[in-house]
Design a protein around this motif. Structure first.
Motif, PDB file in Angstrom:
ATOM      1  N   ARG A 138       0.838  -1.207   0.000  1.00 52.33           N
ATOM      2  CA  ARG A 138       0.000   0.000   0.000  1.00 52.33           C
ATOM      3  C   ARG A 138       0.868   1.250   0.000  1.00 52.33           C
ATOM      4  O   ARG A 138       0.534   2.257  -0.635  1.00 52.33           O
ATOM      5  CB  ARG A 138      -0.954  -0.004   1.206  1.00 52.33           C
ATOM      6  N   TRP A 139       1.972   1.216   0.732  1.00 52.25           N
ATOM      7  CA  TRP A 139       2.904   2.348   0.752  1.00 52.25           C
ATOM      8  C   TRP A 139       3.473   2.589  -0.650  1.00 52.25           C
ATOM      9  O   TRP A 139       3.531   3.726  -1.110  1.00 52.25           O
ATOM     10  CB  TRP A 139       4.019   2.064   1.748  1.00 52.25           C
ATOM     11  N   GLN A 140       3.880   1.522  -1.312  1.00 49.98           N
ATOM     12  CA  GLN A 140       4.438   1.655  -2.662  1.00 49.98           C
ATOM     13  C   GLN A 140       3.385   2.175  -3.643  1.00 49.98           C
ATOM     14  O   GLN A 140       3.687   3.019  -4.501  1.00 49.98           O
ATOM     15  CB  GLN A 140       4.979   0.300  -3.134  1.00 49.98           C
ATOM     16  N   ALA A 141       2.156   1.665  -3.511  1.00 52.66           N
ATOM     17  CA  ALA A 141       1.082   2.139  -4.388  1.00 52.66           C
ATOM     18  C   ALA A 141       0.758   3.600  -4.107  1.00 52.66           C
ATOM     19  O   ALA A 141       0.475   4.375  -5.034  1.00 52.66           O
ATOM     20  CB  ALA A 141      -0.167   1.277  -4.201  1.00 52.66           C
ATOM     21  N   ALA A 142       0.808   3.995  -2.835  1.00 50.24           N
ATOM     22  CA  ALA A 142       0.548   5.395  -2.484  1.00 50.24           C
ATOM     23  C   ALA A 142       1.617   6.308  -3.075  1.00 50.24           C
ATOM     24  O   ALA A 142       1.317   7.403  -3.575  1.00 50.24           O
ATOM     25  CB  ALA A 142       0.481   5.550  -0.963  1.00 50.24           C
ATOM     26  N   LEU A 143       2.887   5.877  -3.014  1.00 48.07           N
ATOM     27  CA  LEU A 143       3.962   6.671  -3.611  1.00 48.07           C
ATOM     28  C   LEU A 143       3.795   6.770  -5.122  1.00 48.07           C
ATOM     29  O   LEU A 143       4.056   7.818  -5.726  1.00 48.07           O
ATOM     30  CB  LEU A 143       5.318   6.051  -3.273  1.00 48.07           C
ATOM     31  N   LEU A 144       3.374   5.659  -5.734  1.00 43.00           N
ATOM     32  CA  LEU A 144       3.132   5.672  -7.178  1.00 43.00           C
ATOM     33  C   LEU A 144       2.054   6.694  -7.527  1.00 43.00           C
ATOM     34  O   LEU A 144       2.221   7.491  -8.469  1.00 43.00           O
ATOM     35  CB  LEU A 144       2.707   4.281  -7.638  1.00 43.00           C
ATOM     36  N   MET A 145       0.951   6.691  -6.783  1.00 40.82           N
ATOM     37  CA  MET A 145      -0.126   7.639  -7.047  1.00 40.82           C
ATOM     38  C   MET A 145       0.320   9.074  -6.763  1.00 40.82           C
ATOM     39  O   MET A 145      -0.104  10.018  -7.448  1.00 40.82           O
ATOM     40  CB  MET A 145      -1.352   7.280  -6.207  1.00 40.82           C
ATOM     41  N   PHE A 146       1.168   9.252  -5.749  1.00 38.47           N
ATOM     42  CA  PHE A 146       1.685  10.580  -5.415  1.00 38.47           C
ATOM     43  C   PHE A 146       2.505  11.142  -6.575  1.00 38.47           C
ATOM     44  O   PHE A 146       2.361  12.307  -6.958  1.00 38.47           O
ATOM     45  CB  PHE A 146       2.529  10.476  -4.146  1.00 38.47           C
ATOM     46  N   ARG A 147       3.377  10.298  -7.160  1.00 36.22           N
ATOM     47  CA  ARG A 147       4.186  10.749  -8.297  1.00 36.22           C
ATOM     48  C   ARG A 147       3.311  10.940  -9.542  1.00 36.22           C
ATOM     49  O   ARG A 147       3.532  11.868 -10.331  1.00 36.22           O
ATOM     50  CB  ARG A 147       5.290   9.729  -8.573  1.00 36.22           C
ATOM     51  N   ASN A 148       2.350  10.064  -9.699  1.00 34.42           N
ATOM     52  CA  ASN A 148       1.431  10.173 -10.832  1.00 34.42           C
ATOM     53  C   ASN A 148       0.658  11.489 -10.787  1.00 34.42           C
ATOM     54  O   ASN A 148       0.417  12.121 -11.816  1.00 34.42           O
ATOM     55  CB  ASN A 148       0.469   8.988 -10.800  1.00 34.42           C
ATOM     56  N   ALA A 149       0.258  11.903  -9.574  1.00 32.20           N
ATOM     57  CA  ALA A 149      -0.530  13.131  -9.433  1.00 32.20           C
ATOM     58  C   ALA A 149       0.238  14.354  -9.910  1.00 32.20           C
ATOM     59  O   ALA A 149      -0.359  15.314 -10.414  1.00 32.20           O
ATOM     60  CB  ALA A 149      -0.963  13.307  -7.976  1.00 32.20           C
ATOM     61  N   LYS A 150       1.571  14.332  -9.777  1.00 34.68           N
ATOM     62  CA  LYS A 150       2.350  15.484 -10.236  1.00 34.68           C
ATOM     63  C   LYS A 150       2.208  15.658 -11.742  1.00 34.68           C
ATOM     64  O   LYS A 150       2.142  16.790 -12.249  1.00 34.68           O
ATOM     65  CB  LYS A 150       3.816  15.308  -9.855  1.00 34.68           C
ATOM     66  N   LEU A 151       2.153  14.533 -12.464  1.00 34.72           N
ATOM     67  CA  LEU A 151       1.962  14.630 -13.905  1.00 34.72           C
ATOM     68  C   LEU A 151       0.593  15.225 -14.222  1.00 34.72           C
ATOM     69  O   LEU A 151       0.467  16.088 -15.092  1.00 34.72           O
ATOM     70  CB  LEU A 151       2.093  13.244 -14.544  1.00 34.72           C
ATOM     71  N   ARG A 152      -0.431  14.743 -13.525  1.00 38.00           N
ATOM     72  CA  ARG A 152      -1.794  15.226 -13.785  1.00 38.00           C
ATOM     73  C   ARG A 152      -1.914  16.726 -13.534  1.00 38.00           C
ATOM     74  O   ARG A 152      -2.653  17.432 -14.231  1.00 38.00           O
ATOM     75  CB  ARG A 152      -2.802  14.502 -12.889  1.00 38.00           C
ATOM     76  N   LEU A 153      -1.191  17.200 -12.534  1.00 34.34           N
ATOM     77  CA  LEU A 153      -1.359  18.587 -12.104  1.00 34.34           C
ATOM     78  C   LEU A 153      -0.415  19.561 -12.804  1.00 34.34           C
ATOM     79  O   LEU A 153      -0.529  20.772 -12.595  1.00 34.34           O
ATOM     80  CB  LEU A 153      -1.157  18.681 -10.587  1.00 34.34           C
ATOM     81  N   PRO A 213      -2.705  18.956  -2.811  1.00 35.69           N
ATOM     82  CA  PRO A 213      -3.645  18.003  -3.416  1.00 35.69           C
ATOM     83  C   PRO A 213      -3.056  16.599  -3.577  1.00 35.69           C
ATOM     84  O   PRO A 213      -3.779  15.606  -3.462  1.00 35.69           O
ATOM     85  CB  PRO A 213      -3.974  18.625  -4.777  1.00 35.69           C
ATOM     86  N   ARG A 214      -1.750  16.505  -3.849  1.00 36.39           N
ATOM     87  CA  ARG A 214      -1.148  15.180  -3.994  1.00 36.39           C
ATOM     88  C   ARG A 214      -1.192  14.408  -2.684  1.00 36.39           C
ATOM     89  O   ARG A 214      -1.421  13.186  -2.675  1.00 36.39           O
ATOM     90  CB  ARG A 214       0.291  15.307  -4.490  1.00 36.39           C
ATOM     91  N   ILE A 215      -0.975  15.091  -1.586  1.00 36.78           N
ATOM     92  CA  ILE A 215      -1.025  14.423  -0.275  1.00 36.78           C
ATOM     93  C   ILE A 215      -2.457  14.039   0.064  1.00 36.78           C
ATOM     94  O   ILE A 215      -2.732  12.902   0.482  1.00 36.78           O
ATOM     95  CB  ILE A 215      -0.423  15.337   0.812  1.00 36.78           C
ATOM     96  N   GLU A 216      -3.398  14.982  -0.124  1.00 38.84           N
ATOM     97  CA  GLU A 216      -4.787  14.738   0.280  1.00 38.84           C
ATOM     98  C   GLU A 216      -5.509  13.773  -0.657  1.00 38.84           C
ATOM     99  O   GLU A 216      -6.326  12.961  -0.205  1.00 38.84           O
ATOM    100  CB  GLU A 216      -5.558  16.062   0.342  1.00 38.84           C
ATOM    101  N   LEU A 217      -5.222  13.868  -1.949  1.00 48.05           N
ATOM    102  CA  LEU A 217      -5.994  13.094  -2.921  1.00 48.05           C
ATOM    103  C   LEU A 217      -5.344  11.771  -3.299  1.00 48.05           C
ATOM    104  O   LEU A 217      -6.037  10.877  -3.804  1.00 48.05           O
ATOM    105  CB  LEU A 217      -6.209  13.919  -4.197  1.00 48.05           C
ATOM    106  N   ASP A 218      -4.058  11.641  -3.080  1.00 44.39           N
ATOM    107  CA  ASP A 218      -3.369  10.453  -3.584  1.00 44.39           C
ATOM    108  C   ASP A 218      -2.592   9.704  -2.504  1.00 44.39           C
ATOM    109  O   ASP A 218      -2.780   8.498  -2.346  1.00 44.39           O
ATOM    110  CB  ASP A 218      -2.426  10.853  -4.728  1.00 44.39           C
ATOM    111  N   PHE A 219      -1.726  10.404  -1.779  1.00 46.63           N
ATOM    112  CA  PHE A 219      -0.848   9.699  -0.854  1.00 46.63           C
ATOM    113  C   PHE A 219      -1.608   9.138   0.346  1.00 46.63           C
ATOM    114  O   PHE A 219      -1.538   7.930   0.625  1.00 46.63           O
ATOM    115  CB  PHE A 219       0.276  10.620  -0.388  1.00 46.63           C
ATOM    116  N   LEU A 220      -2.338   9.990   1.051  1.00 47.04           N
ATOM    117  CA  LEU A 220      -3.051   9.511   2.238  1.00 47.04           C
ATOM    118  C   LEU A 220      -4.131   8.482   1.892  1.00 47.04           C
ATOM    119  O   LEU A 220      -4.203   7.425   2.529  1.00 47.04           O
ATOM    120  CB  LEU A 220      -3.655  10.697   3.006  1.00 47.04           C
ATOM    121  N   PRO A 221      -4.983   8.732   0.886  1.00 47.37           N
ATOM    122  CA  PRO A 221      -5.940   7.678   0.514  1.00 47.37           C
ATOM    123  C   PRO A 221      -5.252   6.394   0.071  1.00 47.37           C
ATOM    124  O   PRO A 221      -5.777   5.298   0.287  1.00 47.37           O
ATOM    125  CB  PRO A 221      -6.731   8.308  -0.644  1.00 47.37           C
ATOM    126  N   GLY A 222      -4.049   6.513  -0.555  1.00 44.04           N
ATOM    127  CA  GLY A 222      -3.334   5.327  -0.997  1.00 44.04           C
ATOM    128  C   GLY A 222      -2.883   4.451   0.152  1.00 44.04           C
ATOM    129  O   GLY A 222      -2.783   3.225   0.016  1.00 44.04           O
TER     130      GLY A 222
END
Length: 666
Positions: A465-480, A542-551
């Motif tokens: 879950r930690w690895q997936a959360a980091l993946l989503m955190f990095r992914n969010a930077k691209l989206r934003l 937004p990356r922390i609130e929308l991706d990392f913590l939910p991840g």
């Protein structure tokens, strides 16, 4: 002598006592909480109950089981199907029968010695004196909106010195008031005389429940129709009313225990697990009540003056099927389909994808998954009518705008699919979930839902879950930080909204109010977004609130993996059908779900060598992201969907759907 004449005039109805019935043995289990002498006293007591519906019928049966010996009961209505959810006498065999007759029979079946006098015309000014003759207590069972009848009944009780109890079924609880001889009267407390009907509704409701415990969990406000005197009700509330009122009746009839009278009241709500004692000196003249009434009036007028869209209700089976199926999921709530009703066994789905403007719809695959979910929803809804849905894509329709004919065939072996009720309930929840692991039962049900052609890849451990959360955190930077994504985001979010028919309401995005305001300011222009990202570290919050913590805060991340890599439109339609069954099964288990598709989509762009952005840093970031995705999930070629799942309350804000009127084409 006077009492004897009164009894004769009333001609009490009794049945010949059953040879198997013995009063003191029948009610012997009451002893302990009451004494044998008190049981004898209850046998002599006379109680009047007006209204034999939701609460009145339960009042009668509960007091009959307590051992009360005589009743006057009044009701002019008959049982109908709409009474079944709450009324003690509402059964198939009683449809169309007078409520007073049915409840009298039920009470006499409990105690054949009962004296019951029936008033099938209800309580009126003409029979008021006869209805209350010889009564020791009145228990209110009148319909909530019967204000005129209730006022004359309670006025008569006050004049004659008859104690009166009213217990209202509100939500999944009870609100109770007693009016005792010499104390505050019903009119002094509620102040209904001379008021409009709307005002009487508000005054009666707020007078009964000053704390309004029931309002916090009203699931569907459309169930409240004050104009037509209709409101939602529950059987739990009616039974709680009977228990609370019977307890007060026992204390009043036996002169034992404290009995609080108006302006004191009580409310117990089983849903919220709360009990409150209320005290409103002056009743509705109390300053707190006046303030509450002022607020309630504004709320009522806002509802009355709202210009809500009224869609045409479904009339045929095929319309009901589509009305349920339209709740299928789609990327950013785009709903890439329209419906053409050809005849009562044939419709056409006119689908389209959003690849021409949405960077997240690589080769239209996301839209095709959504259309597949729609087809499965149609099949599930059709099963409620014992119909089997058959799908045929028109060969001359292009992949970007496929037309799919749907034929419905009667099939006696088709049984209603248990996933049907969850079609409109299934939704996206972008908030953090509980971290409790999925149970083996839940995992088995979810894996079974996708069928033999697919399997579920689970990432359940803390490390995964930690690895997936980091993946989503990095992914969010691209989206934003990519302008192509900004164009999409600026079109699909509806601001200051809890619900949206064709977009994503901002309150469902998952940001806290401050971050949401900052996001709305930035989304005015791409220049503002760039300024925020460059100088104020705008992507971090937004990356922390929308991706990392939910991840991190979820039960697991997952991927839907096909046995063979999907290539054609039909492959993705089939995958969408499996996805919908997975998602609906999750909803049926009380689990929440959020798609995590953008890492898979960006990996697809990289793998296929498709140009999707003009920004070099985003292109490089996507390459690194694709490598991390593959190391965590494996080869993305066979993965058709990814997301996270877990136990959490349903989202309070969500996307709705366009009306059937808006989705139909001719």
């Amino acid at each position: 002598m006077l009492y004897t004449k009164t009894i004769t005039a009333l001609t009490f109805d009794t049945m010949n006592p059953s040879p198997h019935f013995r009063y003191f043995e029948a009610f012997s289990r009451n002893l302990g909480w009451i004494t044998a002498t008190e049981q004898k006293i209850l046998r002599t007591k006379h109680v009047a109950i007006a209204g034999m519906g939701g609460v009145g019928g339960s009042h009668l049966l509960t007091l009959a089981r307590l051992g009360v010996g005589a009743f006057h009961i009044a009701d002019f209505d008959v049982f109908e199907l709409a009474n079944f959810n709450r009324q003690a006498g509402a059964t198939v065999s009683h449809i169309g029968r007078p409520k007073v007759e049915v409840l009298a029979e039920m009470a006499l079946d409990i105690n054949p010695e009962l004296q019951i006098h029936r008033f099938p015309e209800g309580v009126t000014r003409n029979n008021l004196a006869k209805f209350f003759a010889g009564m020791d207590l009145y228990v209110d069972g009148l319909d909530f909106f019967a204000f005129d009848a209730r006022r004359i009944v309670f006025d008569h009780c006050a004049e004659e010195g008859i104690p009166a109890i009213t217990a209202a079924p509100l939500g999944m609880g009870v609100a109770l008031l007693n009016f005792l001889p010499g104390g505050m009267t019903f009119e002094e407390y509620f102040r209904l005389e001379g008021q409009s009907e709307d005002e009487q509704i508000l005054r009666f409701l707020l007078g009964l429940s000053p704390r309004m415990l029931q309002t916090g969990y009203l699931a569907d406000p459309t169930g409240v129709d004050l104009a037509h005197h209709k409101g939602p009700s529950t059987p739990m509330a009616c039974e709680l009313c009977a228990g609370a009122a019977a307890t007060e009746a026992l204390k009043i009839l036996l002169h034992r225990g404290p009995v609080k009278a108006a302006p004191w009241g009580m409310q117990f709500d089983a849903y919220r697990n709360r009990w409150v004692k209320t005290w409103r000196p002056g009743g509705n003249r109390n300053p707190l009540q006046k303030l509450a009434l002022t607020i309630a009036r504004k709320q009522l007028m806002a509802v009355k003056n709202s210009d809500t869209h009224q869609q045409t209700p479904p009339r045929t089976a095929i319309e009901e099927i589509l009305d349920a199926a339209r709740w299928a999921p789609s990327g950013d709530n785009t709903q890439p389909w329209r419906f053409e009703l050809i005849d009562d066994r044939h419709l056409a789905v006119h689908a389209h994808d959003t690849r021409d403007w949405c960077v997240y719809d690589l080769e239209g695959r996301a839209s095709q998954l959504a259309v597949g979910a729609l087809l499965e929803s149609i099949a599930i809804a059709a099963s409620q009518f014992n119909l089997k849905a058959r799908f045929e894509r028109r060969p001359d329709s292009p992949e970007t705008r496929p037309v799919i004919d749907v034929y419905f065939e009667e099939d006696p072996e088709t049984r209603p699919d248990p996933l049907y009720p969850y079609l409109p309930l299934r939704s996206v929840n972008r908030r953090p979930y509980r971290t409790r692991p999925l149970s083996r039962r839940e995992i088995r049900a979810l894996e079974k839902a996708v069928g033999d052609r697919y399997r579920i890849l689970w990432l359940k451990s803390w490390k995964q879950r930690w690895q997936a959360a980091l993946l989503m955190f990095r992914n969010a930077k691209l989206r934003l930080t990519m302008p192509e994504a900004y164009k999409v985001h600026s079109q699909v979010i509806e601001w200051n909204a809890r619900f949206s028919e064709d977009k994503i309401p901002d309150q469902s995005v998952g940001l806290d109010p401050l971050a949401l305001k900052l996001m709305r300011w930035a989304m005015v222009s791409w220049e503002r977004v760039k300024f925020l990202n460059k100088w104020l570290a705008g992507t971090w919050l937004p990356r922390i609130e929308l991706d990392f913590l939910p991840g991190i805060f979820c039960a697991a991340h997952f991927a839907l993996v096909a046995g063979q890599g999907p290539k054609s439109l039909e492959d993705y339609l089939q995958a969408g059908r499996a996805l919908q069954r997975f998602w609906l099964t999750a909803a049926s288990l009380g689990l929440q779900l959020q798609p995590e598709m953008t890492p898979l989509i960006f990996s697809g762009y990289v793998q296929k060598g498709v140009e999707f952005t003009q920004t070099n840093t985003v292109r490089k970031g996507a390459q690194h992201l694709a490598e991390r995705f593959q190391s965590l999930y494996g080869d993305p070629v066979r993965i058709v969907f990814a997301g996270r799942i877990g136990d959490a309350p349903p989202a309070i804000a969500r996307s709705l759907r366009r009306s059937m009127d808006a989705l139909r084409v001719t």
